[in-house]
Scaffold this motif. Structure first.
Motif, mmCIF file in Angstrom:
data_model
loop_
_atom_site.group_PDB
_atom_site.id
_atom_site.type_symbol
_atom_site.label_atom_id
_atom_site.label_comp_id
_atom_site.label_asym_id
_atom_site.label_seq_id
_atom_site.Cartn_x
_atom_site.Cartn_y
_atom_site.Cartn_z
ATOM 1 N N THR A 246 0.831 -1.201 0.000
ATOM 2 C CA THR A 246 0.000 0.000 0.000
ATOM 3 C C THR A 246 0.868 1.254 0.000
ATOM 4 O O THR A 246 0.612 2.215 -0.750
ATOM 5 C CB THR A 246 -0.937 -0.017 1.233
ATOM 6 O OG1 THR A 246 -1.723 -1.208 1.152
ATOM 7 C CG2 THR A 246 -1.855 1.184 1.263
ATOM 8 N N GLU A 250 0.670 3.960 -2.926
ATOM 9 C CA GLU A 250 0.191 5.291 -2.545
ATOM 10 C C GLU A 250 1.199 6.342 -2.986
ATOM 11 O O GLU A 250 0.841 7.378 -3.546
ATOM 12 C CB GLU A 250 -0.017 5.366 -1.024
ATOM 13 C CG GLU A 250 -1.474 5.275 -0.649
ATOM 14 C CD GLU A 250 -1.678 5.288 0.872
ATOM 15 O OE1 GLU A 250 -2.809 5.112 1.280
ATOM 16 O OE2 GLU A 250 -0.688 5.460 1.615
ATOM 17 N N GLY A 254 -0.826 7.229 -5.934
ATOM 18 C CA GLY A 254 -1.827 7.874 -5.081
ATOM 19 C C GLY A 254 -3.075 7.029 -4.871
ATOM 20 O O GLY A 254 -4.164 7.567 -4.674
ATOM 21 N N ASP A 255 -2.925 5.701 -4.896
ATOM 22 C CA ASP A 255 -4.080 4.824 -4.715
ATOM 23 C C ASP A 255 -3.691 3.720 -3.734
ATOM 24 O O ASP A 255 -2.713 3.004 -3.963
ATOM 25 C CB ASP A 255 -4.473 4.229 -6.085
ATOM 26 C CG ASP A 255 -5.805 3.506 -6.031
ATOM 27 O OD1 ASP A 255 -6.197 3.034 -4.947
ATOM 28 O OD2 ASP A 255 -6.457 3.406 -7.095
ATOM 29 N N SER A 256 -4.452 3.551 -2.670
ATOM 30 C CA SER A 256 -4.108 2.543 -1.657
ATOM 31 C C SER A 256 -4.816 1.205 -1.912
ATOM 32 O O SER A 256 -4.628 0.253 -1.183
ATOM 33 C CB SER A 256 -4.481 3.055 -0.261
ATOM 34 O OG SER A 256 -5.865 3.358 -0.241
#
Ligand SMILES: Cc1cc2nc3c(=O)[nH]c(=O)nc-3n(C[C@H](O)[C@H](O)[C@H](O)COP(=O)(O)OP(=O)(O)OC[C@H]3O[C@@H](n4cnc5c(N)ncnc54)[C@H](O)[C@@H]3O)c2cc1C
Length: 398
Positions: A246, A250, A254-256
């Motif tokens: 993650t 991230e 920018g995405d978990s």
């Protein structure tokens, strides 16, 4: 006892290419692999132009291309400044028959060759066969091989150790593996997430300098592969865990919620065997040398070893050339190129990414920008990184 001209231990890319080429030359060869099939691991995925020429000569290129992506452009990107330095291999189309990197996982090559060897009149591949011991004399080499049901014996004119980084053949030869192991580890993650949508004009091969964490982004047909460094002290179980995954995505896109298909931790080494041969026993590929993956030279070098060695064995076995002369030349040509080019270049590539990470306008990045701005230097750089120069150097060594 089974008799054969050439016995090869290890059906990775090096062993597979050597076996198939020797078989195509009409030399009887058996390829032994300890695993039940050619391992599907997430390691090499870049074929450089000279290796593509070899694939074409073996009649394998069309099938590989159908499962792969062409990457004529690769990039050095700085995530702080946003600077993007692009190199286009189309600039060397006058000397390269295939002026691009082919993004294709190594197991696609080994499995293709395994299929071809399955019904070849001169070659065969045997799985679940682990070389455990050999003894050589003036006439040949006797080899002991463990199978699920017992031990088999083979007798060959030449034994090739293509059994990878932990090569038993190299250990049995008693040859030192000189060099060093980097303190950090590398973590690779593969994902079907559209990583390219988070960047402007992302090439299929991109080296990303970043003050927090440099990384390499590589596209293969089914996945984006992300390679990041990790501390030696970080536990492998933690590194392949969800929290690390993650954090990496991230920071990157920018995405978990990104999901992954593979997560693997590798130790990275720079090592070259002190000798590639003892009498009738010869090393090639990772059993003879290891380097960091920045540049994508490891598998390609193993295939180039296989190319060179198969020609030397053909000269010995079919044209009665002097074995010592031929095999000493194999070692001289391939070991020199490994030392002068692959080891030096991969260490430079790693330093350059790290230097870019320390300062946004790092000296190494500035130097690279200057090279790219100068047409002659840029061409030279592309010829080097595409391994065309190392093949020329190899041919120049008597
Ligand atoms: C993260 C990462 C990324 C990489 N990316 C690239 C890249 O893009 N381009 C590139 O050129 N290189 C790359 N490499 C390097 C590349 O994967 C290796 O250099 C390549 O696999 C070496 O091929 P090989 O055939 O010599 O050895 P291996 O692929 O290791 O094959 C050895 C084989 O021998 C078998 N074996 C072992 N012991 C025995 C025994 N006693 N008897 C019989 N069989 C045995 C093993 O099961 C294995 O199948 C990368 C490596 C890593 C770790």
């Amino acid at each position: 006892m089974t008799k054969v001209s050439v016995l090869i231990a290890g059906a990775g890319p090096s062993g597979a290419v050597a076996a198939y080429r020797l078989a195509q030359m009409g030399i009887d060869v058996i390829l032994l692999e300890s695993q039940p099939q050619c391992p599907e691991d997430m390691r090499a995925s870049t074929f450089h132009p000279p290796t593509l020429d070899m694939m074409q000569e073996l009649g394998l290129l069309e099938t590989l291309e159908a499962q792969a992506l062409r990457a004529p452009v690769y990039q050095y990107r700085n995530r702080v400044t946003g600077e993007v330095l692009s190199l286009d291999m189309g600039e060397i189309a006058d000397v390269a028959r295939h002026p691009y990197r082919l993004q294709c996982e190594q197991f696609k090559l080994t499995r293709l060759i395994a299929e071809k060897l399955a019904d070849h009149p001169h070659g065969s591949i045997l799985f679940q066969r682990r070389l455990t011991h050999y003894e050589q004399d003036d006439q040949g080499v006797s080899v002991w091989v463990e199978t699920p049901t017992g031990v088999e014996r083979y007798r060959c004119d030449y034994l090739i150790g293509a059994d990878g980084a932990n090569s038993l053949v190299r250990k049995l030869m008693g040859v030192e593996f000189s060099g060093f192991t980097y303190p950090e580890k590398f973590l690779t993650l593969s994902t079907t997430y559209p990583v390219h949508e988070a960047f402007n004009d992302l090439a299929y091969v991109a080296y990303m300098a970043d003050p927090k964490e440099w990384c390499v982004l590589i596209r293969v047909s089914e996945f984006w592969r992300v390679l990041v460094p990790a501390l030696e002290t970080e536990d492998d179980k933690v590194l392949v865990g969800d929290a690390k995954k993650t954090a990496v995505f991230e920071g990157l896109v920018g995405d978990s919620e990104v999901t992954t298909s593979h997560r693997t931790v590798y130790r990275v080494h720079q090592r070259v065997a002190n000798s590639y041969r003892q009498g009738r026993v010869i090393l090639m590929g990772d059993s003879a040398h290891l380097n960091n993956p920045l540049g994508g030279f490891g598998m390609n070098s193993g295939v180039h070893d296989a190319w060179n060695l198969s020609e030397k064995l053909q000269a010995i076995l079919q044209d009665r050339a002097d074995p010592d002369t031929e095999l000493d030349r194999y070692e001289r040509q391939r070991r020199t190129v490994m030392q002068e080019f692959v080891q030096a270049q991969t260490m430079r590539n790693k330093r350059s990414l790290e230097a870019g990470a320390e300062a946004a306008q790092g000296e190494a990045q500035a130097q690279l920008a200057a090279v790219i701005a100068d047409p002659d230097k840029r061409r030279d750089y592309i010829l080097n990184q595409s391994m065309i120069k190392s093949r020329e150097r190899e041919a120049s060594i008597a």
